[in-house]
Each structure stands twice: as structure tokens, then as C-alpha cells.
Scaffold this motif. Structure first.
Motif, PDB file in Angstrom:
ATOM      1  N   ARG A  39       0.823  -1.195   0.000  1.00 50.92           N
ATOM      2  CA  ARG A  39       0.000   0.000   0.000  1.00 50.92           C
ATOM      3  C   ARG A  39       0.865   1.256   0.000  1.00 50.92           C
ATOM      4  O   ARG A  39       0.595   2.219  -0.717  1.00 50.92           O
ATOM      5  N   GLU A  40       1.932   1.251   0.812  1.00 52.69           N
ATOM      6  CA  GLU A  40       2.836   2.402   0.846  1.00 52.69           C
ATOM      7  C   GLU A  40       3.561   2.582  -0.486  1.00 52.69           C
ATOM      8  O   GLU A  40       3.755   3.698  -0.956  1.00 52.69           O
ATOM      9  N   ARG A  41       3.947   1.467  -1.104  1.00 51.95           N
ATOM     10  CA  ARG A  41       4.634   1.549  -2.382  1.00 51.95           C
ATOM     11  C   ARG A  41       3.708   2.085  -3.476  1.00 51.95           C
ATOM     12  O   ARG A  41       4.114   2.881  -4.320  1.00 51.95           O
ATOM     13  N   ASN A  42       2.437   1.680  -3.461  1.00 55.92           N
ATOM     14  CA  ASN A  42       1.487   2.159  -4.457  1.00 55.92           C
ATOM     15  C   ASN A  42       1.125   3.618  -4.252  1.00 55.92           C
ATOM     16  O   ASN A  42       0.786   4.309  -5.211  1.00 55.92           O
ATOM     17  N   ASN A  43       1.165   4.115  -3.025  1.00 51.90           N
ATOM     18  CA  ASN A  43       0.872   5.524  -2.774  1.00 51.90           C
ATOM     19  C   ASN A  43       1.972   6.435  -3.318  1.00 51.90           C
ATOM     20  O   ASN A  43       1.719   7.605  -3.609  1.00 51.90           O
ATOM     21  N   ASN A  44       3.174   5.905  -3.463  1.00 50.73           N
ATOM     22  CA  ASN A  44       4.293   6.719  -3.941  1.00 50.73           C
ATOM     23  C   ASN A  44       4.452   6.661  -5.460  1.00 50.73           C
ATOM     24  O   ASN A  44       5.390   7.242  -5.989  1.00 50.73           O
ATOM     25  N   LYS A  45       3.545   5.980  -6.166  1.00 50.07           N
ATOM     26  CA  LYS A  45       3.672   5.857  -7.613  1.00 50.07           C
ATOM     27  C   LYS A  45       3.365   7.176  -8.309  1.00 50.07           C
ATOM     28  O   LYS A  45       2.558   7.965  -7.849  1.00 50.07           O
ATOM     29  N   ASP A  46       4.020   7.361  -9.447  1.00 47.24           N
ATOM     30  CA  ASP A  46       3.809   8.553 -10.262  1.00 47.24           C
ATOM     31  C   ASP A  46       2.516   8.382 -11.047  1.00 47.24           C
ATOM     32  O   ASP A  46       2.357   7.400 -11.774  1.00 47.24           O
ATOM     33  N   THR A  47       1.578   9.327 -10.910  1.00 40.37           N
ATOM     34  CA  THR A  47       0.279   9.204 -11.567  1.00 40.37           C
ATOM     35  C   THR A  47       0.193  10.013 -12.854  1.00 40.37           C
ATOM     36  O   THR A  47      -0.867  10.066 -13.466  1.00 40.37           O
TER      37      THR A  47
END
Length: 127
Positions: free
Chosen positions: A11-19
Motif C-alpha cells: 500500500r505504501e509503495r502504491n501511494n508513492n507511484k507517479d500518476t
């Protein structure tokens, strides 16, 4: 090593993804150095200007990058972003694997030919 449960780490890794909308081509049959000449010409420009530059650029890489830019614009429209506000935030070419070929030469010698590839990425953003 990261702490927490596996789902918490994901979840933390997905929150830091470039959108930001982007497009990438892997194993393009053009060297990274030659692709960078074209990418330097369009970096920071809005997409309409960049498409115009790529249309009239005589280099081979410009045709590949133009197709990639059109794909990035389509990805942005899918995310409900208007195309007239978009500009090229990032664009870069990384070196891919090199195909090694042999060309026969005089007196039984063999010369090596390096057919280089690259991975080209374009990231768009709104102004």
C-alpha cells in the motif's frame, strides 16, 4: 528491510507511484544517443509544438518518438486530462541490449557490427 505487513508495504509503495500519464517503448531499434538528439528538441514543450517538431525532423528516431508521444497523449485523455494543457515533463532514452552481428571483411577477417537498442520514455503533465 521494510517493516510491517506485506499488504501495508504494498500500500505504501502504491501511494508513492507517479500518476502522470506516460508512455514507454522498450527495445526500440535506435541508439540512445541518436534518440536523445530528438528528445532534447522537444523536452519542456507543449504537445502540439512537440508533434510539429517531430513531424518535420528528418531523423529516424523522430518517427518512433512521434508515435510514442501520440500514445502518451491517448493515455492522458483516458485519464480525463485535456490535451491542450499538456506538456512534456520528462523524456529520456536509456540504453537497451546490443545485438552483435558479424560482417566479413578482406583476408578472412570478421568485423563486429553493434546494432544498438534503447528504451524511450515520455512523461506528460498539465500546466
Amino acid at each position: 528491510m521494510a517493516k510491517g505487513h506485506r499488504t501495508q508495504i504494498k500500500r505504501e509503495r502504491n501511494n508513492n507511484k507517479d500518476t502522470r500519464p506516460s508512455a514507454k517503448i522498450s527495445y526500440a531499434r535506435v541508439s540512445a544517443q541518436k534518440a536523445c538528439f530528438v528528445l532534447d528538441a522537444i523536452r519542456g514543450k507543449d504537445v502540439e509544438t512537440a508533434l510539429g517538431i517531430l513531424e518535420y525532423n528528418p531523423r529516424y528516431a523522430s518517427a518512433v518518438i512521434k508515435k510514442l508521444l501520440q500514445s502518451a497523449i491517448a493515455n492522458a485523455e483516458y485519464k480525463h486530462l485535456s490535451a491542450d494543457k499538456l506538456y512534456i515533463a520528462e523524456c529520456y532514452a536509456n540504453q537497451g541490449p546490443t545485438m552483435k552481428r558479424v560482417q566479413p571483411r578482406a583476408q578472412g577477417r570478421a568485423y563486429r557490427i553493434l546494432k544498438r537498442t534503447s528504451h524511450i520514455t515520455i512523461v506528460l503533465d498539465e500546466r
